[in-house]
Enzyme design. Sequence first.
Site, short mmCIF file in Angstrom:
data_model
loop_
_atom_site.label_atom_id
_atom_site.label_comp_id
_atom_site.label_asym_id
_atom_site.label_seq_id
_atom_site.Cartn_x
_atom_site.Cartn_y
_atom_site.Cartn_z
N PRO A 108 16.26 -27.59 14.16
CA PRO A 108 15.77 -28.84 13.57
C PRO A 108 14.55 -29.36 14.32
CG PRO A 108 17.70 -29.24 14.92
CD PRO A 108 17.55 -27.75 14.84
N MET A 109 13.54 -29.81 13.56
CA MET A 109 12.33 -30.37 14.16
C MET A 109 11.85 -31.53 13.32
SD MET A 109 10.15 -26.96 15.22
CE MET A 109 10.48 -26.12 13.66
N GLN A 168 21.40 -33.02 9.91
CA GLN A 168 21.54 -33.52 11.28
C GLN A 168 21.38 -35.03 11.37
OE1 GLN A 168 18.69 -33.28 14.82
NE2 GLN A 168 20.04 -31.54 15.25
N CYS A 170 17.98 -35.25 21.64
CA CYS A 170 16.61 -35.70 21.43
C CYS A 170 16.09 -36.49 22.64
CB CYS A 170 16.52 -36.56 20.17
SG CYS A 170 14.82 -37.03 19.77
N LYS A 185 24.06 -30.45 18.74
CA LYS A 185 22.88 -29.96 19.46
C LYS A 185 22.78 -30.75 20.76
CE LYS A 185 18.80 -27.80 19.75
NZ LYS A 185 17.64 -28.15 18.91
N GLY A 226 14.92 -22.47 22.99
CA GLY A 226 13.99 -22.80 24.05
C GLY A 226 13.20 -21.60 24.51
N GLY A 244 12.53 -22.88 17.05
CA GLY A 244 11.85 -24.11 16.68
C GLY A 244 10.34 -23.92 16.64
N ARG A 245 9.66 -24.36 17.71
CA ARG A 245 8.20 -24.31 17.71
C ARG A 245 7.66 -22.89 17.55
NH1 ARG A 245 6.64 -27.29 23.04
NH2 ARG A 245 8.60 -26.31 23.72
#
Length: 281
Positions: free
Chosen positions: A16-17, A70, A100, A139, A201, A224-225
């Site tokens: 999730p982003m 989420q 977060c 998460k 990560g 993610g990224r």
Amino acid sequence: MQLGRIRISHPFALAPMEEHTNPPFRMLARQLGAGLLCTERIDSSDVAKRDRRALRLLETAPGESPCAGQISGSDPAEMAEAARVVEERGFAIVDLNFECPIRRLVQRGEGGALLSDPAAIGRIVAAVVRAVSVPVTLKIRTGPDEANETCVEVAREAEQAGAAAVDLHARSVRQAYVGEADWSAVGRLKQAVSIPVLGSGSVRSPADAVRFLKETGADAVAIGRGCLGNPWIFKQSRELFQTGAASRDPSPTERGRVLLQLIEGEFRYYGNAVALRRLAR
């Protein structure tokens, strides 16, 4: 990987982003091989009162499943009510955000702030599990900072409360997104609980994704990224994992086609004015 009654076909998931994992991007990730999808984080207070913007963020389509919705918050009753809404909206999984690092969220005692209170996380998870019939996941990060690793205690509390899986972003809240992730923390967590463990990560390539699984023993890796600008990472990671070789990188023509698909999806989803502002950033 099995999450309750939900079967995940392979271990390469979309993390999730915020501002990124909207319906157009999720559908693109699914088309390009992501085994599990997740919405961006949404405040439980907004979801519980069925705020129009929150419900808009909770739009989903049958082609996305399995997809997790989420939510974040600190009040067990409010989180439970929000989870009911997530289930009503058609999501296969309810995911709880306790990781977060955004300052405004931490100052409210939500997101990563809750990693300092594993028992509170256990109470929230228990309330949500009682409220819905779909699997509940969470998460988390390694802990509030590098000196205080609470992820194992948090995950054990969540497991006892009925969580179906835990996803560990292998950085502390204080680190945010700076520095390399500590993959060894995912390995320690995997050894400490019986439920499936996902991790994330510092996964920037298919080789990273496969190495992450081998080094940590995790059941899945959430990217993610590393998928921004390269959503083909899901397909290529799966190929590398299953056959030892990944397909070639996409051609300029294919990149252009996918970019156009995403832009068109943004205009359909947001409307012209908002989509233009997003594209101008």
